[in-house]
Design a protein around this motif. Sequence first.
Motif, short mmCIF file in Angstrom:
data_model
loop_
_atom_site.label_atom_id
_atom_site.label_comp_id
_atom_site.label_asym_id
_atom_site.label_seq_id
_atom_site.Cartn_x
_atom_site.Cartn_y
_atom_site.Cartn_z
N LEU A 129 1.44 -9.47 63.46
CA LEU A 129 2.53 -9.68 64.43
C LEU A 129 2.07 -9.33 65.85
O LEU A 129 2.39 -10.04 66.81
CB LEU A 129 3.74 -8.84 64.04
CG LEU A 129 4.58 -9.35 62.87
CD1 LEU A 129 5.61 -8.29 62.46
CD2 LEU A 129 5.29 -10.65 63.23
N GLY A 130 1.32 -8.23 65.98
CA GLY A 130 0.83 -7.82 67.29
C GLY A 130 -0.11 -8.85 67.89
O GLY A 130 -0.03 -9.17 69.09
N ALA A 131 -1.03 -9.37 67.06
CA ALA A 131 -1.97 -10.38 67.54
C ALA A 131 -1.24 -11.66 67.93
O ALA A 131 -1.54 -12.29 68.95
CB ALA A 131 -3.01 -10.68 66.46
N PHE A 132 -0.24 -12.03 67.13
CA PHE A 132 0.55 -13.23 67.43
C PHE A 132 1.33 -13.05 68.73
O PHE A 132 1.45 -13.99 69.52
CB PHE A 132 1.50 -13.51 66.26
CG PHE A 132 2.28 -14.79 66.41
CD1 PHE A 132 1.63 -16.00 66.59
CD2 PHE A 132 3.66 -14.77 66.36
CE1 PHE A 132 2.35 -17.18 66.72
CE2 PHE A 132 4.39 -15.94 66.49
CZ PHE A 132 3.73 -17.15 66.68
N GLN A 133 1.83 -11.84 68.95
CA GLN A 133 2.55 -11.54 70.19
C GLN A 133 1.64 -11.71 71.40
O GLN A 133 2.05 -12.27 72.44
CB GLN A 133 3.08 -10.10 70.12
CG GLN A 133 3.65 -9.55 71.41
CD GLN A 133 4.95 -10.22 71.80
OE1 GLN A 133 5.41 -11.13 71.14
NE2 GLN A 133 5.53 -9.76 72.88
N GLY A 134 0.40 -11.25 71.30
CA GLY A 134 -0.56 -11.43 72.39
C GLY A 134 -0.83 -12.90 72.65
O GLY A 134 -0.89 -13.34 73.82
N PHE A 135 -0.99 -13.68 71.58
CA PHE A 135 -1.21 -15.12 71.73
C PHE A 135 -0.02 -15.78 72.42
O PHE A 135 -0.19 -16.62 73.31
CB PHE A 135 -1.44 -15.76 70.36
CG PHE A 135 -1.30 -17.26 70.36
CD1 PHE A 135 -2.31 -18.06 70.86
CD2 PHE A 135 -0.14 -17.87 69.87
CE1 PHE A 135 -2.18 -19.45 70.88
CE2 PHE A 135 0.00 -19.25 69.89
CZ PHE A 135 -1.02 -20.04 70.39
N LEU A 136 1.19 -15.40 72.02
CA LEU A 136 2.39 -16.00 72.62
C LEU A 136 2.50 -15.67 74.11
O LEU A 136 2.99 -16.49 74.89
CB LEU A 136 3.65 -15.51 71.89
CG LEU A 136 3.91 -16.14 70.52
CD1 LEU A 136 5.12 -15.47 69.85
CD2 LEU A 136 4.13 -17.64 70.62
N GLY A 137 2.03 -14.48 74.50
CA GLY A 137 2.04 -14.13 75.91
C GLY A 137 1.16 -15.07 76.72
O GLY A 137 1.57 -15.56 77.79
#
Length: 338
Positions: A129-137
């Motif tokens: 989830l954290g990695a996906f959040q960074g990608f979405l940013g």
Amino acid sequence: MVKDGKKVVYWILTGCLLIFIMVLVGGITRLTHSGLSISNYNLVSGTIPPLNHEEWQEAFDLYKQFPEYQKLNSHFTLSDFKSIFFWEWLHRFIGRFIGIVFILPFIYFLVRGKLTKATIKKCLVLLTLGAFQGFLGWYMVKSGLINRPDVSHYRLAAHLITAFLTFAYGFWVTLDLIYPKRKQSIPELRRILWIIMFSLIVQITWGAFVAGLDAGLIHNYWPFMSEGKFIHETVYIEQQPMLKNFVEGKSGVQFVHRYLGYVVVALIVYLWYKSKNINTTKHQTLGIQSLLLLVLLQFTLGVFTLLLRVPLWLGIAHQVTAFLLLGATTFTLHRSSK
């Protein structure tokens, strides 16, 4: 060997706290229109901000190549640029720091055998989830660098709601470790709480739509959308086809966010009313009372944020209270579940 001990609990709680801080800074970044000040993404070298005049000028010259400067901020001086650069840099820095705080202790606890298999799986979900959040940013910022000097409100909502869900899941994992045994599951309350959780996530999503479209700057009346009207006529005609108004029209998006707020309040008041006739535990009672206080506070903040046309401090307070409300919902749901 003790597994899932206090150090593991403190580690995940620290991550949750950092996510809260990141959402707070992200809100300031959005409300100060700072999000497009850094148009590239360098994972390592981007950690250090410009340190001298030449580096600042280089960063400013890069900013000048993109639509936000060309269409909105062509009057900016280097000093103006520094003021918006700071918030975006801080937001990204905290994101990187969260990654370190999650990954390095995870490796340490994994190597030392201090995590159970169940917790390892949950931590891997958190890391994903954290990695996906960074990608979405990065994906969100990219949308504002092409033609229009603003990010996609869809991508903004995805970025925000993923942060909220990452926090909620991390908090749930922490509660699993603190309270490995559930004393009393109450199906009746649990069903209502799941409906509240779903409604709250939808409401936060539409709140992000409002922010992304600057829809809080119109219809600044309450309880009416305009003088004497509960529903402004532009709710239906701003976009075609009609349903598009409720996801892309400023009036329609604000309409949904306004009236879904009443639904969330009503659901939590109903939960509180139903709990009065049920033998709840101390934690369940605390959670429900917290929900009632927070939702009334959040509703009040929302009204004044609208009436005053989204001043920075009220916009941030409104977002922070939404975060606390989600946390209280997560806690109460956990303490009422199997």
